[in-house]
Design a protein around this motif. Structure first.
Motif, PDB file in Angstrom:
ATOM      1  N   ALA A  79       0.697  -1.448  -0.020  1.00  5.14           N
ATOM      2  CA  ALA A  79      -0.005  -0.019   0.006  1.00  5.14           C
ATOM      3  C   ALA A  79       0.990   1.275  -0.066  1.00  5.14           C
ATOM      4  O   ALA A  79       0.088   2.260   0.128  1.00  5.14           O
ATOM      5  N   PRO A 121      -6.682   5.915   9.075  1.00  6.33           N
ATOM      6  CA  PRO A 121      -7.481   6.118   8.137  1.00  6.33           C
ATOM      7  C   PRO A 121      -7.898   4.343   7.532  1.00  6.33           C
ATOM      8  O   PRO A 121      -7.084   3.810   7.197  1.00  6.33           O
ATOM      9  N   ALA A 122      -9.141   4.663   7.280  1.00  6.18           N
ATOM     10  CA  ALA A 122      -9.730   3.364   6.650  1.00  6.18           C
ATOM     11  C   ALA A 122      -9.280   3.256   5.230  1.00  6.18           C
ATOM     12  O   ALA A 122      -9.372   2.025   4.871  1.00  6.18           O
ATOM     13  N   ASP A 123      -8.695   3.947   4.440  1.00  4.11           N
ATOM     14  CA  ASP A 123      -8.099   3.770   3.169  1.00  4.11           C
ATOM     15  C   ASP A 123      -6.667   3.034   2.887  1.00  4.11           C
ATOM     16  O   ASP A 123      -6.274   2.540   2.135  1.00  4.11           O
ATOM     17  N   ILE A 124      -6.089   2.973   4.244  1.00  4.07           N
ATOM     18  CA  ILE A 124      -5.069   2.165   4.522  1.00  4.07           C
ATOM     19  C   ILE A 124      -5.779   0.707   4.652  1.00  4.07           C
ATOM     20  O   ILE A 124      -6.570   0.577   5.480  1.00  4.07           O
ATOM     21  N   PRO A 125      -5.231  -0.337   3.655  1.00  5.41           N
ATOM     22  CA  PRO A 125      -5.539  -1.537   3.953  1.00  5.41           C
ATOM     23  C   PRO A 125      -5.517  -2.158   5.398  1.00  5.41           C
ATOM     24  O   PRO A 125      -4.635  -1.965   6.117  1.00  5.41           O
ATOM     25  N   ARG A 129      -2.710  -1.837   8.653  1.00  2.00           N
ATOM     26  CA  ARG A 129      -3.025  -1.093   9.836  1.00  2.00           C
ATOM     27  C   ARG A 129      -2.836  -2.024  10.989  1.00  2.00           C
ATOM     28  O   ARG A 129      -2.345  -1.608  12.176  1.00  2.00           O
TER      29      ARG A 129
END
Length: 154
Positions: A79, A121-125, A129
């Motif tokens: 990512a 952030p939720a856009d990080i896989p 995370r």
């Protein structure tokens, strides 16, 4: 937001929830290894020497965390590249950065709590995370072990 609750003494278990729903259990065993399954996909985390941790998905490396100093770790993943930064030597909290910008925090829920929160952030896989969250748990465990032995940690 990810939350963890720690249990165990010799072998630590981190029960991870996201938005109050159970997600995974990360087991922190000897040699800083863990594994988890997410949506049927097996992942593992393992130490590679003293300054690196690896994230693998089905045996393929998808992330590498490298210690750049006592208060900085770089994470290279599918990512992208991130940094874990401890902004204060006096506090336990860590920040996740990308290109020098803070994206979120990982912190203990209190001095005497067995819980922690990763506000990332939720856009990080999710596997990335979880990897970052686990790294910070490892660093906290290292610091606690060093303090118990009378030395420094990290």
């Amino acid at each position: 937001m990810l939350h963890s609750t720690t249990s165990g003494f010799f072998k630590r278990h981190y029960e991870i929830t996201e938005d109050d729903r159970p997600l995974v259990t990360l087991e922190h065993g000897g040699r800083e290894k863990s594994s988890f399954t997410l949506d049927g996909v097996p992942y593992s985390i393992a130490r590679d020497g003293g300054k690196r941790l690896l994230l693998t998905e089905r045996g393929r490396r998808t992330g590498t965390a490298t210690r750049d100093g006592g208060r900085r770790w770089s994470i290279d993943s599918d990512a992208g590249r991130f940094e874990l930064v401890k902004p204060s030597m006096w506090k336990d909290g860590w920040e996740l950065h990308r290109d020098g910008t803070s994206l979120g925090t990982i912190s203990k829920n209190g001095a005497f709590s067995k819980g922690a929160t990763a506000d990332l952030p939720a856009d990080i896989p999710l596997p990335v995370r979880l990897f970052a969250f686990y790294i910070v748990h490892v660093l906290w465990q290292r610091a606690a072990s060093a303090a118990a032995a009378g030395g420094g940690g990290g």
